[in-house]
Design an enzyme around this catalytic site. Structure first.
Site, short mmCIF file in Angstrom:
data_model
loop_
_atom_site.label_atom_id
_atom_site.label_comp_id
_atom_site.label_asym_id
_atom_site.label_seq_id
_atom_site.Cartn_x
_atom_site.Cartn_y
_atom_site.Cartn_z
N ARG A 111 81.30 -8.27 207.56
CA ARG A 111 81.44 -7.86 206.10
C ARG A 111 79.99 -7.49 205.92
NH1 ARG A 111 84.64 -6.82 201.99
NH2 ARG A 111 84.08 -7.94 199.98
N THR A 383 91.02 -0.12 202.26
CA THR A 383 90.86 -1.01 203.35
C THR A 383 92.10 -0.87 204.30
OG1 THR A 383 89.98 -2.70 201.65
CG2 THR A 383 91.13 -3.64 203.74
N ASN A 403 86.22 -0.66 200.58
CA ASN A 403 86.74 -0.89 199.71
C ASN A 403 87.53 0.05 198.83
OD1 ASN A 403 86.98 -2.78 197.44
ND2 ASN A 403 85.07 -2.21 196.43
O1 DON Z 1 87.00 -7.28 200.63
C1 DON Z 1 88.05 -7.12 199.79
O2 DON Z 1 88.70 -7.90 199.12
C2 DON Z 1 88.11 -5.51 199.09
N1 DON Z 1 87.05 -4.69 199.20
C3 DON Z 1 89.64 -5.17 199.85
C4 DON Z 1 89.80 -3.67 199.36
C5 DON Z 1 91.06 -3.12 199.61
O3 DON Z 1 91.92 -3.73 200.09
C6 DON Z 1 91.46 -1.81 199.20
N2 DON Z 1 92.76 -1.56 199.75
N3 DON Z 1 93.68 -0.95 199.36
#
Ligand code: DON
Length: 572
Positions: A111, A383, A403
């Site tokens: 992360r 994501t 993100n």
């Molecule tokens: O880590 C997270 O929960 C977010 N940054 C995830 C973002 C995400 O899934 C965008 N996609 N559609």
């Protein structure tokens, strides 16, 4: 004269419309012939399911060359950074859940983290009001990237091929020679041109007047960054020229990531969260993701009920799942954050007595109002996902992210990759919703070097000690509910993995107090019943893009790639 100018105008209009029609025809035919995309497939030995057919192909090739699931995963991660720039990345981060063929389990946290110069109130104005766009767009929105270090760690621990260069070369070629973009990618890039123009100080590979399906996307600068990573490993990104390029980009655009931050970044091997759900064992991601805790809470809350008897997507079953989701997301808002910085009460949140207590005010005939559903009292948080199983039975479940789609939109000058906007996953002010409407508090406030809370939920499931399922998805706050619903669709509603992945979804996250649903997700009759007991619905676009593999009773690998994207499953 007048007549002439009228005819001129008419012919210009007709030329314009012919052009549009030609472009549309070209898009349609290009997309159909560009790639061979498979949504559902059975195979005997190995399977790769990713968000893009080119990445799936690269993963399969690595397996054919004797690589294992870890090797294929590394190759896929770098490939997605090229062919799926909206979410695939080297400028972002993610999580891996791993299960080796002999049953050993592990997770890797790669992360992003807050730069060391980050401060709790960095997105507040002088009177303490949030300036939300600053955590979403441009240089200041970026956390220190973790993906490259993550891949290096996976390689060191699990690679069978032991040939780092071989895993990256396909992505270098792809970036250098270019690849044909799909209609979906062309549409996304066109929609974001303004943001690319606004948040870059220099021209990037992603800027163009009009992208059309089938256009070649060439990324020469990204290719040279990938070459440095190929030749120097971790140092090809976190030290030397690329580190300088990142630091210079930050200085030029008002961001915070420094050479020191890059040097100090490390991904972390963490003990997986595991839990029984009926006769199954769930293996999933601990903090800084909220996904694992939330998924286990959700499954445990519905475990006492016979979902099959309640019927798939009936008012009674939607009500139960939504009420569980409401309670779990309320807990998330208060108790979850990076456990290295905040004492996340993991054991208490997963304690069976607590979970029973949390559902004790569930009324099967009435929706709870979110304002009356406070986070539980604890005494003492575009994501992309890919799932891979190799011929030896090793399994990898990786969710990785920038993100938002195309992250911060900022591309590092001369290095050609997009930076994440992960800082928005922190709670920039207690009670202020982030871009997914999630709220948080102290547990997830910004602190130097802290990891922002995630919803990513890469998961592996066992039955009787054997590998059964590999699953995960993107979707911001809806990740947890999409993984949860895919799992119960298979384990409780006896759906095939393909039915479970393609089934419509719904989502409740406590606040706002609405059930978000995909079009036609719930039958009108059932929806009326749910409205009569107090649920409010809001239709929205696609929820999640699940990539899953299931091992059937006959021992076959069944792959399912979500129809909501260009996602592709291949096996052999
Ligand atoms: O880590 C997270 O929960 C977010 N940054 C995830 C973002 C995400 O899934 C965008 N996609 N559609």
């Amino acid at each position: 004269m007048q007549n002439n100018s009228f005819l001129n105008t008419l012919s210009k209009i007709s030329f314009f419309f012919t052009l549009i029609i030609l472009i549309q025809c070209k898009q349609a035919s290009n997309n159909a012939s560009l790639y061979n995309i498979t949504k559902s497939i059975e195979a005997d030995s190995a399977m790769v399911v990713t968000a893009h057919p080119v990445a799936t192909e690269i993963g399969i090739n690595i397996l054919h060359q004797g690589g294992n699931a870890a090797d294929a995963a590394i190759a896929v991660q770098f490939a997605l950074a090229v062919c799926y720039p909206g979410a695939g990345n080297i400028g972002g981060g993610g999580f891996m859940v791993y299960r080796g063929s002999s049953g050993e389990i592990n997770t890797l946290d790669f992360r992003e983290k807050a730069p060391s110069k980050a401060t709790t109130d960095m997105y507040l104005d002088s009177i303490g009001n949030p300036i939300s766009h600053k955590s979403i767009y441009g240089h200041l929105a970026a956390g220190v990237p973790g993906s490259v270090d993550g891949m290096v760690e996976i390689f060191k621990k699990y690679s069978k091929l032991k040939d780092w260069k071989k895993l990256i070369q396909p992505s270098i070629d792809l970036a250098k020679n270019g690849f044909r973009i799909t209609e979906r990618e062309a549409k996304n890039l066109n929609e974001e041109q303004q943001n690319f123009n606004k948040y870059n100080l220099n021209k990037t590979a992603f800027q163009k007047d009009l992208w059309i399906a089938g256009d070649l996307l060439v990324q020469k600068e990204l290719a040279s960054t990938l070459e440095k990573i190929r030749d120097e490993g971790r140092d090809g990104f976190y030290a030397g020229i690329v580190a300088e390029q990142i630091a210079n980009e930050m200085k030029a655009g008002g961001g915070l990531i420094s050479i020191e931050d890059l040097k100090n970044y490390t991904s972390i091997w963490r003990k997986p969260l595991t839990s029984k759900y009926r006769e199954y064992r769930i293996i999933t991601m601990p903090p800084p993701s909220s996904g694992g805790i939330a998924l286990i809470q959700l499954l445990k809350m519905v475990e006492p009920y016979d979902l099959m008897a309640l019927k798939f997507h009936s008012a009674a079953s939607v009500h139960l799942l939504v009420e569980a989701e409401r309670r779990v997301y309320a807990d998330r808002s208060k108790h979850l954050g990076d456990a290295d910085f905040y004492p996340v009460p993991i054991n208490r949140l997963l304690d069976s007595t607590y979970i029973v207590h949390r559902m004790s005010d569930f009324n099967p005939r009435l929706a709870t109002k979110s304002e009356q559903c406070l986070p539980g009292e604890i005494h003492s948080e575009e994501t992309t996902h890919f799932s891979i199983i190799d011929a030896e039975g090793n399994a990898v479940s990786i969710t990785t992210t920038l993100n938002g789609g195309y992250g911060a939109f900022t591309v590092v000058k001369d290095a050609g990759f997009i930076l994440n906007n992960e800082m928005d996953d922190f709670s920039i002010k207690a009670g202020t919703p982030n871009m997914y409407g999630l709220i948080g508090a102290v547990a997830n406030k910004i602190e130097p070097n802290k990891r922002m809370l995630s919803s990513m939920t890469p998961t592996i499931i066992e039955k009787n000690g054997n590998l059964l399922m590999v699953v995960g998805t993107p979707g911001g706050s809806t990740i947890i509910t999409s993984v949860f619903q895919t799992i119960v669709n298979v384990l409780d509603y006896n759906q095939t993995i393909n039915e479970a992945v393609q089934a419509p979804r719904f989502h409740h996250q406590w606040l706002p107090d609405i059930v978000q649903i995909e079009k036609d997700a719930i039958d009108l009759k059932e929806r009326k019943i749910l409205e009569s007991i107090g649920h409010n619905f809001k239709e929205r676009g696609p929820i999640g893009r699940v990539e899953a593999i299931y091992i059937t009773d006959k021992g076959k690998l069944s792959g399912a790639a979500d129809h909501r994207g260009d996602d592709d499953a291949k096996g052999y």
